[in-house]
Design an enzyme around this catalytic site. Sequence first.
Site, PDB file in Angstrom:
ATOM      1  N   CYS A 380     -41.470  98.951  34.727  1.00 28.06           N
ATOM      2  CA  CYS A 380     -40.236  98.501  34.085  1.00 28.06           C
ATOM      3  C   CYS A 380     -40.525  98.087  32.635  1.00 28.06           C
ATOM      4  O   CYS A 380     -40.785  98.931  31.792  1.00 28.06           O
ATOM      5  CB  CYS A 380     -39.586  97.387  34.897  1.00 28.06           C
ATOM      6  N   HIS A 519     -39.281 100.187  40.080  1.00 26.30           N
ATOM      7  CA  HIS A 519     -40.180  99.224  40.720  1.00 26.30           C
ATOM      8  C   HIS A 519     -40.766  99.818  42.004  1.00 26.30           C
ATOM      9  O   HIS A 519     -40.251  99.574  43.111  1.00 26.30           O
ATOM     10  CB  HIS A 519     -39.425  97.925  41.030  1.00 26.30           C
ATOM     11  N   GLU A 521     -43.335  98.993  43.629  1.00 25.93           N
ATOM     12  CA  GLU A 521     -43.905  97.996  44.529  1.00 25.93           C
ATOM     13  C   GLU A 521     -42.948  97.602  45.643  1.00 25.93           C
ATOM     14  O   GLU A 521     -43.375  97.150  46.724  1.00 25.93           O
ATOM     15  CB  GLU A 521     -44.331  96.754  43.741  1.00 25.93           C
TER      16      GLU A 521
END
Length: 547
Positions: A380, A519, A521
Amino acid sequence: MARYIFITGGVVSSLGKGLTSAALGALLQARGYSVRLRKLDPYLNVDPGTMSPFEHGEVFVTDDGAETDLDLGHYERFTGVAARRTDSVSSGRIYSNVLEKERRGDYLGKTIQVIPHVTNEIKDFLAIGDDEVDFQLCEIGGTVGDIEGLPFFEAIRQFAQDRPAGECIFIHLTLLPWIAAAGELKTKPTQHSVKELRAIGIAPDILVCRAEHPIPAKERAKLALFCNVRPERVIAALDLKSIYEAPLAYHAEGLDQAVLDAFRISPAPRPDLRKWQEVAERVNNPDGEVRIAIVGKYTQLEDAYKSINEALTHGGIANRVRVRVEWIDAEIFERGDPSPHLEGFHGILVPGGFGERGTEGKINAARFARERKIPYLGICLGMQMAVIEAARNLAGVRDAGSEEFDHEAGARRFTPVIYHMKEWLEGDRKVTRSETDDKGGTMRLGAYEAVLAEDSRAAQIYGTTRISERHRHRYEVDIAFREKLEKHGVRFSGLSPDGKLPEIMEIPDHPWFIGVQFHPELKSKPFDPHPLFRSFVKAAVEQSRLV
């Protein structure tokens, strides 16, 4: 219809209700049941999206664009069940819904009260998707006795009363403090916590007791007697080396069996725990170690980057190495040489964030990784900082920056290569935003598709040219700079389907340098590590062999 498990907490906060809920969900799945996990938070914010990470930790984002509590990340990581907007609710959202109905006249002029209107709204939320799964696990945030949590406790009491007998149970998580001078665990705080819960009208069926030491039989018997639960339903929750040992540890303590016994499910299906045994074996028996620097601005609170930390662990599991994460405040080398702080690391990760503070340090970290050929992953804002760095030092745009920083300063200081997004496509629908919009829920949120260049490193890592990832941002790399940057060694290897929004940048002439606007993750799991983190840690392993 689903059976309901309500998980409450007492004595102190931060005992691990979210982890307990997630581990129990995983154990029920291991026995062949379908589950859904939910979080009910007492705070008055409508969602955690506008809260500082120092206040609330990470904001977890769902595919359908909800900004939620970080515990939903635990739920997803342990069960693999994608969280939805209807899996998280706060007091703020509940009261907002009630007041909207009152303004529309839905209550036909009645006096609006906590009981029944607020509690009914909570019960309606709980009943969503009632016929979709075998078990609904509902975690109540906060601690019993907190005034703001009372409507939720009353609602779950009523909900259990409204359902047929045997369809709801209550698990209460408490603390057994260890008094070193006396050399014993003390049960009195738990007794008082259960007394408080029973005063509300809720009798726990199972006690889960956090403790630093094993619970002796004498203390278990005392807890069972004074808290009115069976001795076999007093479950010890001891500290673990890794959170991914929790399903195995709770199974050894009999938590899943206690739940099935409380529901009178007999005979109980045998659990298949091979997946968790493999995860635990890899975590506890790594073949090596790599050091990863996370250069961010919320490094004083690790929960601010919870999913990133866990995704790195998953990358380590995939590569059979221990990932040693070190948190570095980006502000400490905003104007200085980052070398003394970043030397010796096998990989550098710059995560997301908001605001200008610390950004020059992140830009310096990206430059250090690029010039020293150290694996770099920018997420990001971390991607945006890498693009600004490349624009300044490769493409010759010396004053490259972001509209976000100019907006904060109130005057133009930069040539913005990062701009405030004013419109984008959400499927077939065009979304428009302006800088004067409310902050809450107005970003580009949730899952969006991206198209990858066939011959790119990103496509090689993913094994496909079409992906879907979760976003949470309101600033974007300006596609107008694409040609200029690509002439100087930067490649935009992933774009939105309409080709207007850069999603992935990479530097082909580098061992491993990737920035992503989304994102990744948020979708990583211990038994299914995200491809980017798997590959990033693998590159760090290769880097460790060169050091």
